[in-house]
Design an enzyme around this catalytic site. Structure first.
Site, PDB file in Angstrom:
ATOM      1  N   ASP A 116       0.841  -1.194   0.075  1.00  0.00           N
ATOM      2  CA  ASP A 116      -0.053   0.124  -0.087  1.00  0.00           C
ATOM      3  C   ASP A 116       0.957   1.322   0.123  1.00  0.00           C
ATOM      4  O   ASP A 116       1.935   1.266   0.238  1.00  0.00           O
ATOM      5  CB  ASP A 116      -0.712  -0.088   1.414  1.00  0.00           C
ATOM      6  N   ASP A 117       0.203   2.538  -0.442  1.00  0.00           N
ATOM      7  CA  ASP A 117       0.660   3.663  -0.342  1.00  0.00           C
ATOM      8  C   ASP A 117       1.644   4.123  -1.218  1.00  0.00           C
ATOM      9  O   ASP A 117       2.377   5.295  -1.297  1.00  0.00           O
ATOM     10  CB  ASP A 117       1.381   3.940   1.214  1.00  0.00           C
ATOM     11  N   HIS A 166      -6.298   2.870  -3.998  1.00  0.00           N
ATOM     12  CA  HIS A 166      -6.042   3.160  -2.446  1.00  0.00           C
ATOM     13  C   HIS A 166      -6.605   4.611  -2.220  1.00  0.00           C
ATOM     14  O   HIS A 166      -5.939   5.397  -1.308  1.00  0.00           O
ATOM     15  CB  HIS A 166      -4.836   2.650  -1.982  1.00  0.00           C
ATOM     16  N   HIS A 260       3.635  -2.345   3.057  1.00  0.00           N
ATOM     17  CA  HIS A 260       3.719  -0.969   2.446  1.00  0.00           C
ATOM     18  C   HIS A 260       4.767  -0.833   1.457  1.00  0.00           C
ATOM     19  O   HIS A 260       5.994  -1.186   2.050  1.00  0.00           O
ATOM     20  CB  HIS A 260       3.697   0.152   3.345  1.00  0.00           C
TER      21      HIS A 260
HETATM   22 ZN    ZN Z   1      -2.535   3.298   3.183  1.00  0.00          ZN
END
Ligand code: ZN
Length: 312
Positions: A116-117, A166, A260
């Site tokens: 993620d991110d 996301h 992440h």
């Molecule tokens: Zn996130």
């Protein structure tokens, strides 16, 4: 109230502070109708500080390299057209069942790693490691990162990984109304399709914060909400060996693993990944994308029941 700026990479993990619990019952790994509880801790501290996302940003990659990766991505998507169609049908079946998933069925020894991110300056190194171990993954990207790091996103698609949504800039969607939720999702989709890639079919809510409205809006946009059954806790910056050991101890067939590749210091994640992939390979696991995981290991309908505890 504006959020104070993070003073260090560690402070960038503020958003993971455990403020309330969303308990999601998404069935036990065994498809016998028993229901397990996955407690997902979420923060609710507001917007993501873009400064931390820019941390470690590298100089712009040459345009030619980007164009080459974009061509390679388009070629892979064209070549995999029929497979992608089957995967999308598998996703749509789960969207119709419940709209949300945290793990797949246990039929095969397959797991889905998710990052993620990103994209960020760490994504390229993570892609190198995935390639080395012949692993595929799913990247839940932020729309406002794609303009700065288009190369790793195109490269990810060219190498068989999947890009998920996301949101645009990592807000807690449970604090927003329908219009703003739609904008957060749609702006991300525009950022991805604007780069010539297909609209994401998978959605992960920032902070893991979900309610019925968020799941419904994702569904309206044609996306399945994807939670996780195993948290690497990489945002806590453990030692790489400890992080890998935890993942290898908790892994199970059908697992969706949260990690992440952006949003802060990801050196731990980058260092732990080879150990994790080596261990998973040794244990006989195949690392696949979330769509492939759902296609190969359809989750039982009872695995998708969503329950929530009251917000504390
Ligand atoms: Zn996130």
């Amino acid at each position: 109230m504006p959020k104070p700026k993070p003073k260090s990479p560690r402070a960038a993990t503020d958003h993971h502070r455990r403020r309330r619990i969303v308990a999601i019952a998404v069935g036990a790994a065994v498809a016998v109708g028993s229901v397990g509880i996955v407690a997902v801790s979420v923060g609710s501290s507001g917007t993501w500080d873009p400064q931390q996302l820019e941390q470690g940003a590298t100089a712009e990659k040459p345009k030619m390299e980007l164009e080459a990766q974009a061509r390679a991505a388009a070629a892979v998507l064209a070549k995999r057209k029929e497979e992608i169609k089957a995967e999308n049908a598998a996703i749509d079946r789960v969207i119709q069942q419940s709209g949300i998933i945290s793990q797949a069925g246990p039929e095969n020894k397959e797991v889905a790693l998710t990052f993620d991110d990103g994209p960020s300056s760490y994504t390229g190194g993570i892609l190198d490691t995935l390639k080395k171990y012949d692993a595929r993954a799913t990247f839940f990207t932020l729309g406002n990162q794609i303009g700065e790091f288009p190369l790793p996103m195109q490269r990810a698609v060219a190498e068989g990984h999947v890009v998920g949504n996301h949101t645009w800039d990592h807000q807690d969607l449970t604090r927003l109304g329908p219009k703003d939720i739609r904008t957060q999702m749609a702006d991300h989709i525009d950022a991805v399709t604007g780069k010539g890639l297909p609209a994401p079919k998978l959605f992960r809510p920032p902070y893991g914060a979900v309610n019925d409205l968020v799941v419904a809006e994702a569904r309206r946009a044609g996306m399945l909400t994807v939670m996780w059954s195993l948290d690497t806790n990489d945002y806590k910056l453990p030692a790489a060996e400890a992080m890998a050991a935890q993942v290898l101890a908790e892994i199970h067939p059908g697992a969706i693993v949260l990690a992440h590749d952006g949003g802060g210091d990801r050196t731990t994640t980058s260092a732990a990944l080879p150990i994790i992939l080596k261990g998973l390979t040794k244990a006989g696991y195949k690392m696949v994308t979330v769509p492939q995981l759902l296609l190969d290991n359809p989750p039982a309908a009872e695995q998708n029941t969503v329950q929530r505890t009251p917000v504390a």
